[in-house]
Design a protein around this motif. Structure first.
Motif, short mmCIF file in Angstrom:
data_model
loop_
_atom_site.label_atom_id
_atom_site.label_comp_id
_atom_site.label_asym_id
_atom_site.label_seq_id
_atom_site.Cartn_x
_atom_site.Cartn_y
_atom_site.Cartn_z
N ILE A 8 0.85 -1.19 0.00
CA ILE A 8 0.00 0.00 0.00
C ILE A 8 0.89 1.24 0.00
N GLY A 9 0.57 2.18 -0.85
CA GLY A 9 1.28 3.45 -0.87
C GLY A 9 0.41 4.54 -0.28
N ILE A 10 1.04 5.47 0.40
CA ILE A 10 0.33 6.62 0.94
C ILE A 10 1.02 7.88 0.45
N LEU A 11 0.23 8.77 -0.10
CA LEU A 11 0.72 10.05 -0.62
C LEU A 11 0.17 11.17 0.25
N ASP A 12 1.04 12.08 0.67
CA ASP A 12 0.57 13.27 1.38
C ASP A 12 1.51 14.43 1.09
N SER A 13 1.03 15.62 1.39
CA SER A 13 1.85 16.81 1.20
C SER A 13 2.94 16.93 2.26
N GLY A 14 2.83 16.16 3.32
CA GLY A 14 3.81 16.22 4.41
C GLY A 14 3.56 15.10 5.39
N VAL A 15 3.43 15.43 6.68
CA VAL A 15 3.26 14.41 7.71
C VAL A 15 1.82 14.25 8.16
N ILE A 36 5.04 8.45 1.20
CA ILE A 36 5.84 9.58 0.74
C ILE A 36 5.15 10.87 1.17
N GLY A 37 5.86 11.66 1.95
CA GLY A 37 5.41 12.99 2.33
C GLY A 37 6.17 14.03 1.53
N ASP A 38 5.46 14.81 0.76
CA ASP A 38 6.09 15.79 -0.13
C ASP A 38 6.36 17.10 0.61
N SER A 39 7.11 16.98 1.69
CA SER A 39 7.31 18.13 2.59
C SER A 39 8.04 19.29 1.93
N SER A 77 -6.52 18.08 -0.44
CA SER A 77 -6.25 18.93 -1.60
C SER A 77 -5.86 18.10 -2.81
N ALA A 78 -5.01 17.09 -2.61
CA ALA A 78 -4.59 16.23 -3.72
C ALA A 78 -5.75 15.39 -4.22
N THR A 79 -6.60 14.93 -3.31
CA THR A 79 -7.77 14.16 -3.74
C THR A 79 -8.66 15.00 -4.63
N ILE A 80 -8.95 16.20 -4.19
CA ILE A 80 -9.87 17.05 -4.93
C ILE A 80 -9.33 17.40 -6.32
N HIS A 81 -8.04 17.65 -6.41
CA HIS A 81 -7.50 18.14 -7.68
C HIS A 81 -6.78 17.09 -8.51
N ALA A 82 -6.58 15.88 -7.96
CA ALA A 82 -5.77 14.91 -8.72
C ALA A 82 -6.29 13.49 -8.76
N VAL A 83 -7.16 13.08 -7.84
CA VAL A 83 -7.45 11.65 -7.74
C VAL A 83 -8.11 11.10 -9.00
N ASP A 181 -22.51 23.07 15.44
CA ASP A 181 -22.37 22.08 16.52
C ASP A 181 -21.55 20.88 16.06
N THR A 182 -21.14 20.88 14.79
CA THR A 182 -20.34 19.81 14.22
C THR A 182 -19.23 20.42 13.38
N LEU A 183 -18.00 20.04 13.66
CA LEU A 183 -16.85 20.56 12.92
C LEU A 183 -16.19 19.42 12.16
N VAL A 184 -16.03 19.61 10.87
CA VAL A 184 -15.36 18.65 10.01
C VAL A 184 -13.88 19.01 9.92
N LEU A 185 -13.02 18.08 10.26
CA LEU A 185 -11.57 18.28 10.14
C LEU A 185 -11.18 17.87 8.73
N GLY A 186 -11.15 18.84 7.82
CA GLY A 186 -11.03 18.56 6.40
C GLY A 186 -9.61 18.53 5.88
N CYS A 187 -8.67 18.10 6.70
CA CYS A 187 -7.27 17.96 6.30
C CYS A 187 -6.66 16.91 7.21
N THR A 188 -5.82 16.04 6.66
CA THR A 188 -5.27 14.95 7.47
C THR A 188 -4.32 15.45 8.56
N HIS A 189 -3.82 16.67 8.45
CA HIS A 189 -3.00 17.23 9.52
C HIS A 189 -3.82 17.53 10.77
N TYR A 190 -5.08 17.90 10.58
CA TYR A 190 -5.86 18.48 11.67
C TYR A 190 -6.16 17.54 12.83
#
Length: 264
Positions: A8-15, A36-39, A77-83, A181-190
């Motif tokens: 399995i590969g995992i792609l992210d902009s960083g950590v 791979i984290g593209d830091s 961000s990568a999902t939205i613009h590249a997946v 009353d509900t907050l979506v954490l819309g980034c894997t860093h959050y």
């Protein structure tokens, strides 16, 4: 392309994708995972869509060389613009991330949902489709808020303290005061900032991230659970920074850490 080890590969902009890695390891303890984290290019959230897509292609090429035949795009961000472009180009399985608007729409009591995300995620067509599908037909309200400081804090390994509390108060409290009353954490860093977010917004506000759901989906696509169980982490940034951050963010995991040069 080596399909023998079901890696399995995992792609992210960083950590930030480490939050998905942690969930994925629980579901697939025997699978080989290459991350791979593209830091060097982090954050993706303030980059043009064309640049995000170009980097996603380049990172995926490296993951394929490592033997990955399922790739988790652990970056909203990568999902939205590249997946979709990745799926069109490569005969692999891709699992993407998207802000958890659908589950949030089902559990909100006030009818107002806050989405904490990156600029690129909020601007993307996939996000607007989510809102059109799950918010407007149900007569709900969504408030969006870019949170550039969150990514910087996590990439620095600063997960608590005054600077985090100040950023959370700036980004999240106005949403709560507006009725969310509900907050979506819309980034894997959050998710790494969840304890402080919870401290600031209070226990009555529900926090949602998609790491567990993405790990569950990935596991369902990998029924054989094959591999050595090893984890290799690669960064396009500073290896010393990765060596410092990995034990902070993933104290329960062990992995081999490496630099990787990806030019586009």
């Amino acid at each position: 392309m080596d399909l023998s080890n079901n890696a399995i590969g995992i792609l992210d902009s960083g950590v930030g994708g480490f939050s998905v890695l942690l969930e994925l390891r629980k579901k697939l303890p025997q699978s080989t995972i290459h991350y791979i984290g593209d830091s060097a290019w982090c954050p993706y959230g303030n980059k043009p869509a064309e640049q995000i897509q170009k980097r996603a292609f380049a990172v995926c090429e490296e993951l394929i060389k490592m033997g990955a035949n399922t790739i988790v795009v652990a970056c909203n961000s990568a999902t939205i613009h590249a997946v979709e472009a990745l799926r069109a180009r490569y005969p692999l399985t891709f699992v993407g991330m998207e802000p958890a608007v659908k589950p949030a729409s089902k559990i909100t009591r006030t009818g107002t949902i806050g989405v904490l995300a990156t600029e690129a995620s909020i601007a993307g067509e996939k996000f607007h489709q989510l809102v059109d599908t799950h918010i407007y037909p149900n007569d709900l309200k969504v408030i969006t808020q870019p949170c550039p400081e969150f990514v910087t804090l996590v990439e620095e390994g600063t997960l608590s303290g005054p600077s985090v509390e100040s950023a959370v108060a700036k980004y999240a409290l106005p949403m709560v005061e507006a009725g969310a009353d509900t907050l979506v954490l819309g980034c894997t860093h959050y998710p790494f900032l969840s304890p402080t977010i919870r401290k600031i917004v209070g226990d009555s506000v529900q926090l949602i991230d998609t790491g567990e759901a993405v790990a569950r989906r990935t596991a369902s696509l990998n029924p054989y659970h094959s591999g050595t169980g090893g984890i290799s982490i690669h960064t396009t940034g500073n290896l010393a920074c990765l060596e410092r951050l990995f034990p902070i963010l993933c104290p329960e995991l062990s992995a081999s850490l490496h630099n990787i040069d990806i030019t586009t």
